[in-house]
Design a protein around this motif. Structure first.
Motif, PDB file in Angstrom:
ATOM      1  N   TRP A 127      11.288   7.913   3.909  1.00 54.58           N
ATOM      2  CA  TRP A 127      11.729   6.522   3.814  1.00 54.58           C
ATOM      3  C   TRP A 127      12.496   6.259   2.521  1.00 54.58           C
ATOM      4  O   TRP A 127      12.937   5.132   2.302  1.00 54.58           O
ATOM      5  N   ASN A 128      12.633   7.234   1.655  1.00 55.69           N
ATOM      6  CA  ASN A 128      13.381   7.026   0.416  1.00 55.69           C
ATOM      7  C   ASN A 128      14.813   6.619   0.750  1.00 55.69           C
ATOM      8  O   ASN A 128      15.477   7.245   1.572  1.00 55.69           O
ATOM      9  N   GLY A 129      15.274   5.589   0.087  1.00 51.86           N
ATOM     10  CA  GLY A 129      16.590   5.032   0.377  1.00 51.86           C
ATOM     11  C   GLY A 129      16.529   3.727   1.133  1.00 51.86           C
ATOM     12  O   GLY A 129      17.528   3.001   1.212  1.00 51.86           O
ATOM     13  N   PHE A 130      15.356   3.397   1.706  1.00 55.97           N
ATOM     14  CA  PHE A 130      15.173   2.112   2.378  1.00 55.97           C
ATOM     15  C   PHE A 130      14.770   1.060   1.336  1.00 55.97           C
ATOM     16  O   PHE A 130      13.729   1.219   0.689  1.00 55.97           O
ATOM     17  N   PRO A 131      15.547  -0.008   1.140  1.00 56.73           N
ATOM     18  CA  PRO A 131      15.107  -1.072   0.233  1.00 56.73           C
ATOM     19  C   PRO A 131      13.808  -1.691   0.727  1.00 56.73           C
ATOM     20  O   PRO A 131      13.581  -1.805   1.939  1.00 56.73           O
ATOM     21  N   ARG A 132      12.959  -2.083  -0.203  1.00 53.25           N
ATOM     22  CA  ARG A 132      11.665  -2.665   0.152  1.00 53.25           C
ATOM     23  C   ARG A 132      11.518  -4.016  -0.533  1.00 53.25           C
ATOM     24  O   ARG A 132      11.794  -4.146  -1.721  1.00 53.25           O
ATOM     25  N   TYR A 133      11.080  -4.993   0.240  1.00 50.90           N
ATOM     26  CA  TYR A 133      10.920  -6.344  -0.276  1.00 50.90           C
ATOM     27  C   TYR A 133       9.499  -6.824  -0.008  1.00 50.90           C
ATOM     28  O   TYR A 133       8.897  -6.488   1.025  1.00 50.90           O
ATOM     29  N   ASP A 134       9.001  -7.623  -0.943  1.00 49.59           N
ATOM     30  CA  ASP A 134       7.649  -8.171  -0.827  1.00 49.59           C
ATOM     31  C   ASP A 134       7.721  -9.606  -0.330  1.00 49.59           C
ATOM     32  O   ASP A 134       8.573 -10.396  -0.779  1.00 49.59           O
ATOM     33  N   TYR A 135       6.810  -9.966   0.568  1.00 45.36           N
ATOM     34  CA  TYR A 135       6.765 -11.303   1.155  1.00 45.36           C
ATOM     35  C   TYR A 135       5.359 -11.871   1.000  1.00 45.36           C
ATOM     36  O   TYR A 135       4.361 -11.181   1.207  1.00 45.36           O
ATOM     37  N   LEU A 136       5.307 -13.157   0.660  1.00 45.04           N
ATOM     38  CA  LEU A 136       4.061 -13.851   0.388  1.00 45.04           C
ATOM     39  C   LEU A 136       3.591 -14.577   1.634  1.00 45.04           C
ATOM     40  O   LEU A 136       4.388 -15.230   2.334  1.00 45.04           O
ATOM     41  N   VAL A 137       2.303 -14.475   1.938  1.00 46.67           N
ATOM     42  CA  VAL A 137       1.687 -15.147   3.084  1.00 46.67           C
ATOM     43  C   VAL A 137       0.529 -15.981   2.560  1.00 46.67           C
ATOM     44  O   VAL A 137      -0.419 -15.451   1.978  1.00 46.67           O
ATOM     45  N   PHE A 138       0.602 -17.318   2.774  1.00 43.68           N
ATOM     46  CA  PHE A 138      -0.416 -18.211   2.219  1.00 43.68           C
ATOM     47  C   PHE A 138      -0.457 -19.496   3.027  1.00 43.68           C
ATOM     48  O   PHE A 138       0.581 -20.117   3.279  1.00 43.68           O
ATOM     49  N   ASP A 139      -1.632 -19.900   3.450  1.00 39.32           N
ATOM     50  CA  ASP A 139      -1.842 -21.170   4.148  1.00 39.32           C
ATOM     51  C   ASP A 139      -3.058 -21.844   3.538  1.00 39.32           C
ATOM     52  O   ASP A 139      -4.200 -21.488   3.858  1.00 39.32           O
ATOM     53  N   PRO A 140      -2.867 -22.808   2.623  1.00 33.99           N
ATOM     54  CA  PRO A 140      -4.009 -23.423   1.938  1.00 33.99           C
ATOM     55  C   PRO A 140      -4.928 -24.194   2.862  1.00 33.99           C
ATOM     56  O   PRO A 140      -6.082 -24.441   2.514  1.00 33.99           O
ATOM     57  N   ALA A 141      -4.436 -24.571   4.052  1.00 34.11           N
ATOM     58  CA  ALA A 141      -5.302 -25.285   4.993  1.00 34.11           C
ATOM     59  C   ALA A 141      -6.275 -24.348   5.687  1.00 34.11           C
ATOM     60  O   ALA A 141      -7.274 -24.795   6.252  1.00 34.11           O
ATOM     61  N   VAL A 142      -5.993 -23.060   5.658  1.00 36.42           N
ATOM     62  CA  VAL A 142      -6.852 -22.075   6.308  1.00 36.42           C
ATOM     63  C   VAL A 142      -7.731 -21.353   5.304  1.00 36.42           C
ATOM     64  O   VAL A 142      -8.929 -21.151   5.524  1.00 36.42           O
ATOM     65  N   SER A 143      -7.157 -20.946   4.167  1.00 37.18           N
ATOM     66  CA  SER A 143      -7.903 -20.164   3.191  1.00 37.18           C
ATOM     67  C   SER A 143      -7.245 -20.280   1.827  1.00 37.18           C
ATOM     68  O   SER A 143      -6.024 -20.423   1.733  1.00 37.18           O
ATOM     69  N   PRO A 144      -8.022 -20.196   0.748  1.00 36.66           N
ATOM     70  CA  PRO A 144      -7.426 -20.181  -0.592  1.00 36.66           C
ATOM     71  C   PRO A 144      -6.826 -18.824  -0.939  1.00 36.66           C
ATOM     72  O   PRO A 144      -6.201 -18.687  -1.983  1.00 36.66           O
ATOM     73  N   HIS A 145      -7.028 -17.840  -0.091  1.00 33.48           N
ATOM     74  CA  HIS A 145      -6.540 -16.497  -0.367  1.00 33.48           C
ATOM     75  C   HIS A 145      -5.145 -16.292   0.211  1.00 33.48           C
ATOM     76  O   HIS A 145      -4.745 -16.943   1.173  1.00 33.48           O
ATOM     77  N   TYR A 146      -4.426 -15.371  -0.385  1.00 33.99           N
ATOM     78  CA  TYR A 146      -3.055 -15.072   0.020  1.00 33.99           C
ATOM     79  C   TYR A 146      -2.926 -13.571   0.235  1.00 33.99           C
ATOM     80  O   TYR A 146      -3.792 -12.773  -0.150  1.00 33.99           O
ATOM     81  N   GLU A 147      -1.825 -13.175   0.853  1.00 39.75           N
ATOM     82  CA  GLU A 147      -1.492 -11.768   1.035  1.00 39.75           C
ATOM     83  C   GLU A 147      -0.037 -11.533   0.664  1.00 39.75           C
ATOM     84  O   GLU A 147       0.794 -12.444   0.765  1.00 39.75           O
ATOM     85  N   VAL A 148       0.263 -10.318   0.235  1.00 40.95           N
ATOM     86  CA  VAL A 148       1.626  -9.890  -0.062  1.00 40.95           C
ATOM     87  C   VAL A 148       1.913  -8.675   0.813  1.00 40.95           C
ATOM     88  O   VAL A 148       1.150  -7.699   0.794  1.00 40.95           O
ATOM     89  N   VAL A 149       2.984  -8.751   1.594  1.00 44.56           N
ATOM     90  CA  VAL A 149       3.334  -7.692   2.537  1.00 44.56           C
ATOM     91  C   VAL A 149       4.625  -7.028   2.077  1.00 44.56           C
ATOM     92  O   VAL A 149       5.616  -7.713   1.792  1.00 44.56           O
ATOM     93  N   THR A 150       4.650  -5.707   2.003  1.00 48.51           N
ATOM     94  CA  THR A 150       5.842  -4.946   1.654  1.00 48.51           C
ATOM     95  C   THR A 150       6.508  -4.454   2.933  1.00 48.51           C
ATOM     96  O   THR A 150       5.879  -3.768   3.743  1.00 48.51           O
ATOM     97  N   ILE A 151       7.784  -4.825   3.122  1.00 51.47           N
ATOM     98  CA  ILE A 151       8.502  -4.505   4.353  1.00 51.47           C
ATOM     99  C   ILE A 151       9.788  -3.755   4.004  1.00 51.47           C
ATOM    100  O   ILE A 151      10.582  -4.223   3.177  1.00 51.47           O
ATOM    101  N   PRO A 152      10.023  -2.599   4.620  1.00 50.03           N
ATOM    102  CA  PRO A 152      11.278  -1.880   4.371  1.00 50.03           C
ATOM    103  C   PRO A 152      12.428  -2.507   5.144  1.00 50.03           C
ATOM    104  O   PRO A 152      12.257  -2.966   6.275  1.00 50.03           O
ATOM    105  N   HIS A 153      13.600  -2.550   4.522  1.00 51.76           N
ATOM    106  CA  HIS A 153      14.819  -3.007   5.176  1.00 51.76           C
ATOM    107  C   HIS A 153      15.761  -1.826   5.354  1.00 51.76           C
ATOM    108  O   HIS A 153      15.708  -0.854   4.603  1.00 51.76           O
ATOM    109  N   LEU A 154      16.647  -1.949   6.314  1.00 56.16           N
ATOM    110  CA  LEU A 154      17.619  -0.891   6.537  1.00 56.16           C
ATOM    111  C   LEU A 154      18.633  -0.833   5.396  1.00 56.16           C
ATOM    112  O   LEU A 154      19.142  -1.878   4.962  1.00 56.16           O
ATOM    113  N   PRO A 155      18.959   0.365   4.894  1.00 56.97           N
ATOM    114  CA  PRO A 155      20.053   0.473   3.929  1.00 56.97           C
ATOM    115  C   PRO A 155      21.390   0.289   4.644  1.00 56.97           C
ATOM    116  O   PRO A 155      21.494   0.450   5.858  1.00 56.97           O
ATOM    117  N   ASN A 156      22.424  -0.077   3.897  1.00 54.30           N
ATOM    118  CA  ASN A 156      23.745  -0.212   4.516  1.00 54.30           C
ATOM    119  C   ASN A 156      24.324   1.166   4.802  1.00 54.30           C
ATOM    120  O   ASN A 156      23.821   2.190   4.337  1.00 54.30           O
TER     121      ASN A 156
END
Length: 341
Positions: A127-156
């Motif tokens: 997977w080297n060469g695939f850019p990776r971005y982090d995304y935040l997941v949080f819903d205060p009405a459901v839980s005070p806890h959050y998650e961060v998900v790392t997702i690879p994107h296609l390189p050009n």
């Protein structure tokens, strides 16, 4: 209050503003139980505080906030709310929380923050060469806890891949393991996701010729939507408060432009979209990156929000100046937000 039936207490608390309702959760454990069990925080729309802006070649993000005179510089002075004085750009946001680079999750409203542990090398070498971005997941009405998900994107298409065999892979893959950080456990874990439906094609077919890549993600109704040439949908992931007027966007009526200054007229060119108001039929715009505008769609009214250009930006930015990230910010006063400050 202890003699009131739970449903009646919930009806009374439901009439409070988001700020006062968050404060009421701190009054007594029984009030907190009623607010959480009836999901009252989810029913009260959070107020709009401003618009976060990140410019290329600018180490700090800006906050376009109101009220200010239209000729004045608009800045949120984010160093007052951030965990470090070092320049850390805003990488993502979700329901009042900010992801700062890949190092911190911060809540500017309560000035609380947490440090993210360094993620493990979960992706294989292919997977080297695939850019990776982090995304935040949080819903205060459901839980005070959050998650961060790392997702690879296609390189050009111009990017060289370490493993040329990846060009023949299906995209998206039929299954994909993604690193996910959970504040509930304070650690990263590996989580598998399965593709629903057919692949768009092979990696070679889907890769785009241009170097840019949309990075926006939105968490809505239990799903994370990520814009990456197409829309990915990832399934359900299942303190103190500031002065009440610290985060309030005001107002909808001041600095209204003349009717001849419409988007079709004076502002027809060099207009980009910054985002939508979370509760109103209002579209936020940028005019040549210089001035912020609010277009009230129901009234066909155009409002001048002031100068949004960073101070001395021309002195250090390259000629290709642009806004990398923009989003309306709604503060969250969840007291239980985990922090280490």
């Amino acid at each position: 209050m202890e003699l009131l039936p739970e449903d009646l207490l919930a009806d009374i608390l439901h009439r409070l503003s988001a700020h006062d309702l968050a404060a009421a959760r701190c009054v007594h454990i029984s009030w907190r139980a009623v607010i959480d069990s009836h999901r009252l925080m989810q029913l009260v729309p959070l107020p709009l505080a401003g618009i976060f802006l990140s410019f290329n070649d600018h180490a700090f993000s800006e906050l376009l906030a109101r009220p200010v005179p239209p000729s004045a510089k608009v800045s949120g002075k984010l160093h007052q709310y951030m965990p470090t004085a070092d320049p850390v750009p805003v990488a993502d946001h979700c329901n009042g929380l900010l992801l700062l680079g890949c190092a911190y999750v911060a809540n500017p409203a309560t000035r609380r923050w947490a440090t993210l542990p360094f993620p493990p090398p979960s992706f294989p070498a292919s997977w080297n060469g695939f850019p990776r971005y982090d995304y935040l997941v949080f819903d205060p009405a459901v839980s005070p806890h959050y998650e961060v998900v790392t997702i690879p994107h296609l390189p050009n298409k111009g990017a060289k891949m370490v493993d040329t065999r990846v060009d023949g892979w299906e995209w998206p893959p039929s299954s994909m393991m993604l690193p996910v950080f959970s504040s509930a456990t304070n650690r990263w874990e590996e989580r598998w996701f399965e593709r629903q439906g057919e692949a768009l094609g092979t990696v070679a077919e889907v890769r785009q010729p241009w170097p840019g890549d949309e990075q926006y993600g939105v968490y809505w109704r239990g799903h994370l939507y990520v814009h990456h040439n197409f829309i990915w949908r990832f399934p359900d992931y299942s303190g103190q408060t500031p002065p009440k007027d610290r985060f309030e966007w005001d107002s909808d009526s001041d600095d209204v432009l003349d009717k001849k200054d419409t988007i079709e007229g004076r502002y027809r060119e060099n207009i980009t979209i910054l985002g939508f108001h979370p509760h109103k039929e209002v579209l936020f715009l940028s005019e040549s990156m210089r001035r912020g505008l609010a277009y009230h769609m129901n009234a066909s009214k155009l409002q001048d929000l002031g100068n949004m250009y960073p101070t001395r930006y021309d002195d250090f930015a390259d000629p290709h100046r642009l806004i990398l990230l923009a989003f309306p910010y709604t503060p969250c006063w969840t007291v239980e937000f985990p922090s280490n400050n």
